[in-house]
Design a protein around this motif. Structure first.
Motif, mmCIF file in Angstrom:
data_model
loop_
_atom_site.group_PDB
_atom_site.id
_atom_site.type_symbol
_atom_site.label_atom_id
_atom_site.label_comp_id
_atom_site.label_asym_id
_atom_site.label_seq_id
_atom_site.Cartn_x
_atom_site.Cartn_y
_atom_site.Cartn_z
ATOM 1 N N ASP A 110 38.596 49.083 53.950
ATOM 2 C CA ASP A 110 37.288 48.420 53.980
ATOM 3 C C ASP A 110 36.812 48.108 52.564
ATOM 4 O OD1 ASP A 110 37.253 48.545 56.714
ATOM 5 O OD2 ASP A 110 36.002 50.349 56.811
ATOM 6 N N ALA A 111 37.009 49.061 51.645
ATOM 7 C CA ALA A 111 36.602 48.842 50.257
ATOM 8 C C ALA A 111 37.421 47.723 49.617
ATOM 9 C CB ALA A 111 36.755 50.135 49.462
ATOM 10 N N VAL A 112 38.709 47.644 49.957
ATOM 11 C CA VAL A 112 39.572 46.586 49.417
ATOM 12 C C VAL A 112 39.110 45.222 49.921
ATOM 13 C CG1 VAL A 112 41.902 45.622 49.497
ATOM 14 C CG2 VAL A 112 41.577 48.059 49.061
ATOM 15 N N MET A 113 38.745 45.126 51.189
ATOM 16 C CA MET A 113 38.265 43.862 51.744
ATOM 17 C C MET A 113 36.968 43.436 51.066
ATOM 18 S SD MET A 113 39.162 44.567 55.783
ATOM 19 C CE MET A 113 38.561 42.985 56.328
ATOM 20 N N LEU A 114 36.128 44.403 50.748
ATOM 21 C CA LEU A 114 34.899 44.115 50.013
ATOM 22 C C LEU A 114 35.213 43.625 48.602
ATOM 23 C CD1 LEU A 114 31.796 44.267 50.383
ATOM 24 C CD2 LEU A 114 31.896 46.554 49.353
ATOM 25 N N ALA A 115 36.226 44.256 47.977
ATOM 26 C CA ALA A 115 36.633 43.851 46.629
ATOM 27 C C ALA A 115 37.161 42.422 46.627
ATOM 28 C CB ALA A 115 37.698 44.807 46.104
#
Length: 516
Positions: A110-115
């Motif tokens: 999820d954090a990678v998709m936000l990045a």
């Protein structure tokens, strides 16, 4: 280009391109962070690093930006910051549970998709594989241990400052050899080894042996292969002049820099032949003479009950051998561990093990010299015998007259601390026709036992003759087995003794025509 420079260039490109997820496979966290610090300066962008001991901090200034030391909290913090600001990079140094589809893997995804939406980058440093669905969100990099060129720079950097202060006997060739020996260890491990040598107040030529022992101690607790302690005083090998001459020629090549020539270091030998004739002893003698650590790979312990377990164990064992190189890897009775490959009775496990072992044997570039032994040649997989696998295939036959003389002398001197009369030696050589090396050892050992129990004065010619007459060798109990092994050896192998296999009188017509 060195491996480190290539890694640095690729990492710089990935960060400039704002790849949202970068996994770095390496066991050298400090070395990776040093490179990241340099790259952060090059791209002129903020990079933050999280550790369990210090929380989240700026890699350039070491200023703490978050005191939450948990990894889960660090990922949450990174996600919040990435959503608010552009072009931020966060590095996680101690992640776990990312090999499979776990709750943490999902959180990281999820954090990678936000990045990806805000130009951020999440970097993880790990020694384990990454969940496939997460890894496909970005790119992966591998930082290998310093190669020989990089290790040479480390060595020169470490000892260069002490030239003029300490006696330094190493010249340029010694430094290159040391770099070859220490290839496979990390930078910090290499620095520690050199510092240990410098603590003696000098670096001598003989310290090269200490390098091998120091590296051996680093990997002493790694599972997969067994360290074999070699006792030099018990490793005299009688005869086998053909094998010994070949080994003497190959020895300098094992630690030489052969890259410019486009050839690999010696890979090893396969020793086949009559049981009890010194194949296993030869493996120990090679390690002793070459002053290298000896490791034993027992293929019988590799096999597991679950699908893929055997292959995984073999991969770990061979990887361990690569790490401890340069070394001698002894595989005793290799046909027993790979027997299923010729019969197909184990669901294909042995066939896969053979394929995995042969791939490593042919493609790996580590300085591991393999000494494999085999007694039952009929059980050897044909793929193992193809040229290019081992450097040479030697046949170890029953010892010749001169070889028996050498072997008897070795055991007599070792046990009785003296020589025996030439006339008695001639009689024993005649009596021991058809004896294997183990038979000769057994006969002399009986005499040594009597000398210990009753005193050296009981040792006489009659005791020697009686002891030798009581031995019934394999050549008398199973002559058909010996001849079958010899027939195989004449067609496929080089004689380890340098003499015709089975003696001139037993040469086949085809073999005679070749010799003529």
């Amino acid at each position: 280009m060195s491996d480190t420079n290539e890694f640095k260039q690729n990492l710089t490109r990935y960060l400039k391109a704002r790849i949202p997820f970068i996994s770095i496979r390496s066991a050298e966290r400090t070395r990776v962070l040093d490179i990241l610090r340099e790259v952060a300066t090059i791209i002129n962008a903020p990079v933050y690093v999280h550790t369990l001991s210090q929380g989240m901090r700026d890699i350039a200034t070491n200023r703490v930006v978050s005191e939450d030391r948990s990894v889960v909290g660090a990922v949450d913090f990174a996600g919040q910051q990435i959503a608010q600001r552009q072009n931020l990079t966060f590095v996680m140094t101690e992640v776990a549970d990312i090999e499979d589809d776990t709750s943490f893997s999902r959180q990281l995804q999820d954090a990678v998709m936000l990045a990806a939406e805000h130009g951020g980058v999440l970097v993880i440093i790990t020694t384990k594989p990454v969940w496939g669905q997460l890894q496909r969100q970005g790119m992966s990099l591998l930082l290998s241990p310093p190669n020989e060129d990089e290790m040479l720079e480390i060595i020169r950097e470490q000892i260069g400052a002490y030239r003029g202060q300490f006696p330094i006997e190493w010249d340029a060739d010694d430094e290159k050899r040391a770099a070859a020996v220490m290839a496979g260890v990390s930078r910090i491990e290499a620095e520690n080894i050199i510092a240990t040598l410098l603590a003696n107040g000098a670096i001598r030529k003989e310290d090269m042996k200490e390098l091998m022992h120091a590296k051996d101690r680093i990997f002493a607790d790694i599972s997969g292969i067994e360290r074999v302690q070699v006792r030099h005083e018990e490793l005299s090998v009688g005869g086998l002049q053909g094998l010994q001459s070949w080994l003497a020629k190959e020895r300098p090549l094992l630690t030489a820099d052969l890259r410019e020539r486009g050839i690999r270091p010696p890979r090893g030998v396969l020793l086949v032949g009559v049981p009890g004739c010194g194949k296993s002893l030869s493996a120990k003698a090679i390690a002793a003479n070459w002053e290298m650590p000896l490791y034993r790979l027992d293929l019988s312990t590799i096999h597991g009950q679950y699908l893929g377990q055997s292959e995984g164990r073999l991969k770990d064992a061979l990887s361990t051998a690569d790490h401890v190189a340069p070394c001698v890897l002894w595989i005793d009775e290799i046909e027993k561990g790979l027997a299923g490959a010729t019969g197909g009775g184990d669901g294909g496990t042995s066939t896969r093990l053979v394929g995995q072992f042969l791939y490593w044997l042919q493609e790996a570039r580590s300085r591991v010299f393999v000494v494999a032994t085999a007694n039952d040649v009929s059980r050897l997989p044909p793929e193992l015998l193809r040229r290019g696998r081992f450097d040479e295939l030697f046949f170890v036959d029953l010892p010749t007259q001169e070889e028996r003389r050498d072997i008897i002398s070795i055991y007599v001197r070792r046990g009785l601390k003296r020589d025996i009369p030439p006339s008695l030696m001639d009689d024993l050589v005649e009596l021991s026709e058809g004896f294997a090396g183990s038979d000769l050892e057994s006969a002399v050992r009986e005499v040594v036992k009597e000398a210990y129990l009753k005193g050296d004065e009981v040792v006489n010619e009659q005791l020697f003759v009686l002891s030798f007459q009581n031995v019934v060798p394999l050549s008398k109990t199973s002559p058909e087995q010996i001849e079958s092994i010899r027939t195989w050896g004449r067609e496929r192998a080089v004689s380890a003794s340098g003499q015709p296999i089975g003696g001139p009188s037993q040469l086949t017509k085809a073999r005679r025509s070749v010799l003529v």
